[in-house]
Design a protein around this motif. Sequence first.
Motif, PDB file in Angstrom:
ATOM      1  N   GLN A 217      52.168  64.943   0.655  1.00 49.14           N
ATOM      2  CA  GLN A 217      51.523  64.672   1.869  1.00 49.14           C
ATOM      3  C   GLN A 217      51.494  65.786   2.691  1.00 49.14           C
ATOM      4  OE1 GLN A 217      51.405  61.102   3.854  1.00 49.14           O
ATOM      5  NE2 GLN A 217      53.223  60.173   2.607  1.00 49.14           N
ATOM      6  N   PRO A 218      50.169  66.213   3.428  1.00 53.97           N
ATOM      7  CA  PRO A 218      49.887  67.289   4.277  1.00 53.97           C
ATOM      8  C   PRO A 218      50.843  67.231   5.293  1.00 53.97           C
ATOM      9  CG  PRO A 218      47.750  66.031   3.877  1.00 53.97           C
ATOM     10  CD  PRO A 218      48.822  65.180   3.442  1.00 53.97           C
ATOM     11  N   LYS A 219      51.513  68.523   5.398  1.00 51.68           N
ATOM     12  CA  LYS A 219      52.472  68.504   6.605  1.00 51.68           C
ATOM     13  C   LYS A 219      52.096  68.626   7.948  1.00 51.68           C
ATOM     14  CE  LYS A 219      55.973  70.982   3.803  1.00 51.68           C
ATOM     15  NZ  LYS A 219      56.541  72.462   3.416  1.00 51.68           N
ATOM     16  N   LYS A 220      50.473  68.939   8.168  1.00 54.98           N
ATOM     17  CA  LYS A 220      50.035  69.060   9.099  1.00 54.98           C
ATOM     18  C   LYS A 220      49.359  67.720   9.766  1.00 54.98           C
ATOM     19  CE  LYS A 220      48.154  73.750   8.219  1.00 54.98           C
ATOM     20  NZ  LYS A 220      46.864  74.581   8.090  1.00 54.98           N
ATOM     21  N   LEU A 221      49.550  66.600   8.857  1.00 56.84           N
ATOM     22  CA  LEU A 221      48.913  65.529   9.399  1.00 56.84           C
ATOM     23  C   LEU A 221      50.200  64.503   9.144  1.00 56.84           C
ATOM     24  CD1 LEU A 221      45.998  65.116   6.895  1.00 56.84           C
ATOM     25  CD2 LEU A 221      45.727  65.351   9.381  1.00 56.84           C
ATOM     26  N   LEU A 222      49.791  63.248  10.422  1.00 56.80           N
ATOM     27  CA  LEU A 222      50.873  62.147  10.290  1.00 56.80           C
ATOM     28  C   LEU A 222      51.023  61.603   8.979  1.00 56.80           C
ATOM     29  CD1 LEU A 222      52.592  60.635  12.221  1.00 56.80           C
ATOM     30  CD2 LEU A 222      50.563  59.179  12.730  1.00 56.80           C
ATOM     31  N   SER A 223      52.192  61.629   8.480  1.00 54.77           N
ATOM     32  CA  SER A 223      52.297  60.860   7.213  1.00 54.77           C
ATOM     33  C   SER A 223      52.132  59.560   6.816  1.00 54.77           C
ATOM     34  CB  SER A 223      53.861  61.369   6.584  1.00 54.77           C
ATOM     35  OG  SER A 223      53.816  62.808   6.531  1.00 54.77           O
ATOM     36  N   PHE A 224      51.889  58.927   5.837  1.00 53.03           N
ATOM     37  CA  PHE A 224      52.085  57.449   5.440  1.00 53.03           C
ATOM     38  C   PHE A 224      53.488  57.325   5.047  1.00 53.03           C
ATOM     39  CE2 PHE A 224      47.607  57.860   5.542  1.00 53.03           C
ATOM     40  CZ  PHE A 224      46.786  56.768   5.733  1.00 53.03           C
ATOM     41  N   ILE A 225      54.041  56.222   5.528  1.00 50.62           N
ATOM     42  CA  ILE A 225      55.525  56.164   5.231  1.00 50.62           C
ATOM     43  C   ILE A 225      55.771  54.968   4.552  1.00 50.62           C
ATOM     44  CG2 ILE A 225      56.354  57.236   7.106  1.00 50.62           C
ATOM     45  CD1 ILE A 225      56.692  54.732   8.608  1.00 50.62           C
ATOM     46  N   GLY A 226      54.794  54.173   3.988  1.00 54.04           N
ATOM     47  CA  GLY A 226      54.982  52.952   3.166  1.00 54.04           C
ATOM     48  C   GLY A 226      55.076  51.722   3.663  1.00 54.04           C
ATOM     49  N   ASN A 227      55.281  50.833   3.093  1.00 53.47           N
ATOM     50  CA  ASN A 227      55.356  49.318   3.874  1.00 53.47           C
ATOM     51  C   ASN A 227      56.712  49.070   4.374  1.00 53.47           C
ATOM     52  OD1 ASN A 227      52.613  48.818   2.984  1.00 53.47           O
ATOM     53  ND2 ASN A 227      53.268  48.448   0.886  1.00 53.47           N
ATOM     54  N   GLU A 228      57.860  49.696   4.049  1.00 52.48           N
ATOM     55  CA  GLU A 228      58.995  49.415   4.354  1.00 52.48           C
ATOM     56  C   GLU A 228      59.279  49.996   5.896  1.00 52.48           C
ATOM     57  OE1 GLU A 228      61.467  47.428   3.352  1.00 52.48           O
ATOM     58  OE2 GLU A 228      60.140  47.003   1.715  1.00 52.48           O
ATOM     59  N   ARG A 229      59.664  49.016   6.955  1.00 50.95           N
ATOM     60  CA  ARG A 229      59.668  49.620   7.990  1.00 50.95           C
ATOM     61  C   ARG A 229      60.899  50.148   8.644  1.00 50.95           C
ATOM     62  NH1 ARG A 229      55.136  46.961  11.150  1.00 50.95           N
ATOM     63  NH2 ARG A 229      53.472  46.511   9.567  1.00 50.95           N
ATOM     64  N   ALA A 230      62.104  49.503   8.126  1.00 57.23           N
ATOM     65  CA  ALA A 230      63.517  49.782   8.562  1.00 57.23           C
ATOM     66  C   ALA A 230      63.977  51.364   8.066  1.00 57.23           C
ATOM     67  CB  ALA A 230      64.381  48.705   7.919  1.00 57.23           C
ATOM     68  N   HIS A 231      64.271  52.147   9.066  1.00 58.39           N
ATOM     69  CA  HIS A 231      64.974  53.147   8.773  1.00 58.39           C
ATOM     70  C   HIS A 231      64.035  54.137   8.590  1.00 58.39           C
ATOM     71  CE1 HIS A 231      68.895  50.991   9.590  1.00 58.39           C
ATOM     72  NE2 HIS A 231      68.506  50.350   8.333  1.00 58.39           N
ATOM     73  N   GLN A 232      62.741  54.161   8.739  1.00 60.98           N
ATOM     74  CA  GLN A 232      61.787  55.004   8.319  1.00 60.98           C
ATOM     75  C   GLN A 232      61.615  56.165   9.444  1.00 60.98           C
ATOM     76  OE1 GLN A 232      60.719  55.513   5.440  1.00 60.98           O
ATOM     77  NE2 GLN A 232      59.477  53.794   4.491  1.00 60.98           N
ATOM     78  N   PRO A 233      61.177  57.327   9.188  1.00 59.99           N
ATOM     79  CA  PRO A 233      60.697  58.356  10.061  1.00 59.99           C
ATOM     80  C   PRO A 233      59.427  57.893  10.660  1.00 59.99           C
ATOM     81  CG  PRO A 233      60.100  59.248   7.990  1.00 59.99           C
ATOM     82  CD  PRO A 233      61.100  57.785   7.791  1.00 59.99           C
ATOM     83  N   LYS A 234      58.696  58.416  11.717  1.00 62.56           N
ATOM     84  CA  LYS A 234      57.529  58.127  12.368  1.00 62.56           C
ATOM     85  C   LYS A 234      56.422  58.265  11.255  1.00 62.56           C
ATOM     86  CE  LYS A 234      56.126  62.581  14.114  1.00 62.56           C
ATOM     87  NZ  LYS A 234      55.910  63.298  15.561  1.00 62.56           N
ATOM     88  N   GLY A 235      55.403  57.420  11.331  1.00 62.65           N
ATOM     89  CA  GLY A 235      54.335  57.832  10.356  1.00 62.65           C
ATOM     90  C   GLY A 235      53.412  56.199  10.309  1.00 62.65           C
ATOM     91  N   ILE A 236      52.399  56.289   9.479  1.00 63.68           N
ATOM     92  CA  ILE A 236      51.400  55.160   9.404  1.00 63.68           C
ATOM     93  C   ILE A 236      52.029  54.193   8.303  1.00 63.68           C
ATOM     94  CG2 ILE A 236      49.210  54.554   8.723  1.00 63.68           C
ATOM     95  CD1 ILE A 236      48.532  57.748   9.056  1.00 63.68           C
ATOM     96  N   ALA A 237      52.373  52.816   8.839  1.00 64.75           N
ATOM     97  CA  ALA A 237      53.257  52.060   8.095  1.00 64.75           C
ATOM     98  C   ALA A 237      52.278  51.346   6.636  1.00 64.75           C
ATOM     99  CB  ALA A 237      53.561  51.090   9.034  1.00 64.75           C
ATOM    100  N   PHE A 238      51.864  52.216   5.924  1.00 64.16           N
ATOM    101  CA  PHE A 238      50.962  51.602   4.863  1.00 64.16           C
ATOM    102  C   PHE A 238      51.265  52.806   3.738  1.00 64.16           C
ATOM    103  CE2 PHE A 238      48.544  50.099   8.233  1.00 64.16           C
ATOM    104  CZ  PHE A 238      48.253  48.899   7.868  1.00 64.16           C
ATOM    105  N   SER A 239      50.938  52.385   2.398  1.00 70.54           N
ATOM    106  CA  SER A 239      51.258  53.331   1.393  1.00 70.54           C
ATOM    107  C   SER A 239      50.235  54.344   1.218  1.00 70.54           C
ATOM    108  CB  SER A 239      51.103  52.463  -0.076  1.00 70.54           C
ATOM    109  OG  SER A 239      50.877  53.192  -1.100  1.00 70.54           O
TER     110      SER A 239
END
Length: 325
Positions: A217-239
Amino acid sequence: MPRPRRTQISLEDTPYYHCCSRVVRRAFLCGDDKFSGKNYDHRRSWIETLLFELETVFAIDVAAFAVMSNHLHVVLHIDVETANRWTDREVLEQWHKLFNGDDLTRKFAKGELVEPHEVVRLRHAIAIYRSRLCDLSWFMRCLNEPIARQANQEDNCTGRFWEGRFKSQALLDEAAVLACMAYVDLNPIRAMMADTPEQSEHTSIQLRIKAALKGEQPKKLLSFIGNERAHQPKGIAFSLQDYLELVDDTGRIIRNDKRGAISENSAKLLRRLNIPRDNWLKLTTEFGKLFHGPVGTLQELTHYCEHLEKRRRHFVTSCQHFPTD
């Protein structure tokens, strides 16, 4: 009459905001100007380079962007937690990347001793800078003003380059964020500046596709972090893969010269967002016409207005495109 920016920002409701800036005179921001015969494509790189320079300074992440012929779109995520975690010295180090500060702040940033009678003034300056480093208006100011000066110098003229104010919209829920990002990412295709998302120069979707081909994923953009929310870093909560497929499907449909359909995987994502297919297509093609203020469900709009102590809920009719359960 334009409303003060502070009456449009409610971090209690959302950290996501869509901003748009338009040029005010005939000369293009980038691309070909049929009146002068000049080409301004090189200005796209000005915008993109500065945008990501500012992303490293501010506690603000870039979720999506698109540089068009006479305007630019950005979807931003305000990261207040990061700004609050910065030490006093880190705040000044960040601020001094853009501005000189004063003798006192520079002295403290270098680790030099500050006199007792200077402490109150120093703390006041640090508090102001910490606030500005997660402020939407300061971010857009630092983006637009240098570009305006550079363009005016190139055009050998003075005066306004941008409209007086950039437009901002609060994106109040996940569906609003994803719909707005897709709208921004598909701008070049709707404008027939590109045939496919991967050919859309100086856009976030092109960067995401190029990185995805490498499994990154591009380091310069806010990442997609997948559908799991628990213990995840900041990001967009989708795949990320789901989003790329949805944008590709949508891009094929909105192009008149291409045949396309919403795949089953994309349809599952739309069902999760509770957005009917026809509503999704309308959102991604007419987002700018449908919404001139906050975007989200009626329930989220109500909370937003209550927190900002607004007496009336403007743009209520647009909420029908985000149906509730």
